[in-house]
Design a protein around this motif. Structure first.
Motif, PDB file in Angstrom:
ATOM      1  N   PHE A  15      19.154 -49.084   1.385  1.00  6.89           N
ATOM      2  CA  PHE A  15      19.267 -47.798   1.664  1.00  6.89           C
ATOM      3  C   PHE A  15      19.359 -46.690   1.875  1.00  6.89           C
ATOM      4  N   GLU A  31      11.792 -50.106   1.708  1.00 12.31           N
ATOM      5  CA  GLU A  31      12.191 -51.175   2.665  1.00 12.31           C
ATOM      6  C   GLU A  31      11.809 -51.649   3.255  1.00 12.31           C
ATOM      7  N   THR A  91       9.735 -47.050  -5.005  1.00  9.48           N
ATOM      8  CA  THR A  91       9.935 -46.141  -4.260  1.00  9.48           C
ATOM      9  C   THR A  91      10.067 -45.617  -5.768  1.00  9.48           C
ATOM     10  N   ARG A 105      19.188 -43.130  -4.782  1.00 11.76           N
ATOM     11  CA  ARG A 105      18.725 -44.270  -5.787  1.00 11.76           C
ATOM     12  C   ARG A 105      20.104 -45.330  -6.241  1.00 11.76           C
ATOM     13  N   GLY A 106      19.463 -46.282  -6.233  1.00 11.57           N
ATOM     14  CA  GLY A 106      20.279 -47.795  -5.829  1.00 11.57           C
ATOM     15  C   GLY A 106      20.884 -48.029  -4.934  1.00 11.57           C
ATOM     16  N   GLY A 107      20.912 -47.465  -3.548  1.00 10.24           N
ATOM     17  CA  GLY A 107      22.332 -46.859  -2.135  1.00 10.24           C
ATOM     18  C   GLY A 107      22.012 -48.215  -1.741  1.00 10.24           C
ATOM     19  N   SER A 108      21.112 -49.388  -1.858  1.00  7.53           N
ATOM     20  CA  SER A 108      21.029 -50.836  -1.335  1.00  7.53           C
ATOM     21  C   SER A 108      22.133 -51.514  -1.536  1.00  7.53           C
ATOM     22  N   ASP A 109      22.807 -51.375  -2.525  1.00  9.62           N
ATOM     23  CA  ASP A 109      24.427 -52.145  -2.660  1.00  9.62           C
ATOM     24  C   ASP A 109      24.835 -51.604  -1.928  1.00  9.62           C
ATOM     25  N   SER A 129      15.085 -54.220  -0.961  1.00  8.10           N
ATOM     26  CA  SER A 129      15.596 -53.307  -1.411  1.00  8.10           C
ATOM     27  C   SER A 129      13.618 -52.586  -0.855  1.00  8.10           C
ATOM     28  N   ALA A 130      13.245 -52.269  -1.884  1.00  7.37           N
ATOM     29  CA  ALA A 130      12.054 -52.653  -1.468  1.00  7.37           C
ATOM     30  C   ALA A 130      11.365 -52.281  -3.069  1.00  7.37           C
TER      31      ALA A 130
HETATM   32  N1  ASP Z   1      14.598 -49.106  -3.869  1.00  6.00           N
HETATM   33  C1  ASP Z   1      15.821 -47.936  -3.815  1.00  6.00           C
HETATM   34  C2  ASP Z   1      16.026 -47.707  -5.031  1.00  6.00           C
HETATM   35  O1  ASP Z   1      15.002 -47.913  -6.038  1.00  6.00           O
HETATM   36  C3  ASP Z   1      17.126 -48.385  -3.421  1.00  6.00           C
HETATM   37  C4  ASP Z   1      17.710 -49.563  -4.135  1.00  6.00           C
HETATM   38  O2  ASP Z   1      16.663 -50.355  -4.763  1.00  6.00           O
HETATM   39  O3  ASP Z   1      18.880 -50.045  -3.508  1.00  6.00           O
HETATM   40  O4  ASP Z   1      17.021 -46.214  -5.567  1.00  6.00           O
END
Ligand code: ASP
Ligand code: ADP
Ligand code: MG
Length: 418
Positions: A137, A75, A47, A151-155, A41-42
């Motif tokens: 992401f 990212e 982000t 948001r949170g899409g790297s998972d 992730s970033a």
């Molecule tokens: N960098 C993105 C976020 O903060 C994706 C992630 O962290 O999964 O939402």
């Protein structure tokens, strides 16, 4: 030799030192004899900072295409730096953006869905014994535009890639050492779970438990990906997410989640006529606004009030859509409220246990909070309450459903509080 996807979230790569620690961990895994594909992730709050920056430039909502162009840079920074860190430890590595790694999506900027993955480049580099580092992401739509997965899409990138390359394991490294009965930052006697089923985790994730992105759990379930959540700061055993999880007996409620990204929109003075609700919710659906709980009050003198909840991010658009059909519907007024939170309890055994709902109401009202909206299903129940009561209510529910433990909770890295 096994093929492993390792995903590191923002706080795990928050600064150069942490990035180097992650590099060491990856190299150790590769030296143990695994082929590692890393999703990252970033860094830290990058982000959020990019979003703030866009707000300083644009008064209105920024163009979604440009927003995705901006956010994906976070990212992209991480993959390059991690690849450098790994190479300086003497291990070959290569970084790829989402599109280079073959992540194809639909065209919905800001919350795109993965439509296909063409991982030949990733597999070729892994076969050449390189650590492959893929930006989380992000993807590319069929019309060649850069997209983000929400948001949170790297998972989701990690789990979907694990499914596509048929990895033996997908490890999600984060800043807590597993999945707990509730957010351990809110309840310090939260209980760490050794295992959790895909279904219960999916509910918790959908109801706001940030530890896993809901689509990641969906992917893991659909493709039967072996998934573990663990800490990037310790070597403690994590939590396995799987089809059939062995769970502690005797607990009706397994977990408590909460979601602060909620707003209540009320439409007041709606003349009673068939089809009114259908018109409102069709218009919202056409604008791709997700509606969660819907409540209608009784009809008085031929008019009714009703309200629905949606995400804070959709607030303005939702109100605009409703205002746009005012003439057609003939309502008096539309209002919206924030400073709310949706608190939910989840447990597969809830439906067959009497008194679970009554207990939730008792705990909330006993703490002096009023319940603004309620929704229930077989395995969950949610109440929207005022934000100020969040911590007390989650703690109260955790105790009332017998979830408290006295084991030590691990949160964050050494001397780390976000
Ligand atoms: N960098 C993105 C976020 O903060 C994706 C992630 O962290 O999964 O939402
Ligand atoms: P990352 O940057 O690694 O993706 P996130 O912040 O997205 O990390 O997710 C980890 C956070 O999820 C934890 O720090 C914790 O505060 C929160 N969280 C919410 N619910 C839970 C839960 N049930 N178990 C563990 N962590 C949870
Ligand atoms: Mg996350």
């Amino acid at each position: 030799m096994s093929l492993i996807v390792m995903k590191f979230g923002g706080s795990s790569v928050g600064d150069a030192e942490r990035m180097k620690r992650v590099a060491r961990r990856v190299v150790d895994r590769q030296v143990e004899g695994h082929q590692c594909v890393v999703v990252v992730s970033a860094m830290g709050d990058t982000t959020d900072e990019l979003i703030d920056l866009s707000k300083q430039i644009c008064d209105d909502t920024p163009p979604p295409r440009e927003m995705d162009m901006l956010l994906t840079t976070g990212e992209q920074m991480s993959v390059a730096l991690l690849s450098m860190a790994i190479q300086s430890l003497g291990q070959e590595a290569v970084s790829y953006t989402g599109w280079q790694a073959g992540m194809l999506t639909d065209t919905t900027h800001g919350k795109a869905r993965i439509t296909d993955i063409q991982p030949h480049r990733v597999l070729k580099a892994a076969e050449a014994n390189k650590v492959v580092i893929v930006a989380g992401f992000q993807g590319m739509s069929e019309d060649g535009e850069i997209t983000t997965l929400g948001r949170g899409g790297s998972d989701t990138t990690a789990v979907a890639l694990a499914a596509a390359i048929e990895a033996d394991l997908c490890e999600i490294y984060t800043d807590v050492d597993g999945i707990y009965s509730t957010d351990p930052r809110i309840v310090n006697c939260a209980r760490k779970l050794n295992e959790i089923s895909y279904d219960e985790m999916l509910e918790l994730a959908n109801l706001g438990a940030a530890v896993l992105h809901p689509r990641a759990v969906e992917y893991a379930k659909n493709y039967n990906v072996a998934l573990v959540v663990r800490s990037s700061f310790t070597h403690n055993e994590g939590t396995y997410v799987k089809e059939e999880a062995v769970m502690e007996q005797g607990l009706v409620v397994r977990g408590i989640a909460f979601d602060k990204n909620v707003v209540r929109v009320s439409i007041l003075g709606v003349p009673e006529r068939p089809g009114q609700l259908a018109k409102v919710f069709t218009s919202l659906a056409q604008a791709q606004i997700d509606v969660d709980i819907i409540v209608q009050s009784g009809v008085l003198n031929g008019v009714a009030d009703f309200s629905f909840s949606t995400t804070l991010t959709e607030r303005e658009r939702a109100v605009q859509v409703i205002e746009g059909i005012q003439d057609e519907i003939g309502f008096r007024e539309v209002t919206s409220e924030d400073n709310l939170v949706k608190v939910s309890i989840v447990g597969a055994g809830m439906v067959s246990t009497p008194g679970v709902a009554a207990k939730m109401f008792e705990v909330i009202s006993g703490l002096g909070a009023s319940i603004n909206m309620v929704s229930t299903s077989e395995i969950k129940m949610s109440c929207v309450i005022d934000l100020e009561y969040l911590q007390d209510v989650v703690k109260g529910l955790h105790t009332a459903y017998g979830l408290d433990t006295h084991e030590q909770v691990f949160v964050g890295g050494p001397a780390d509080r976000r």
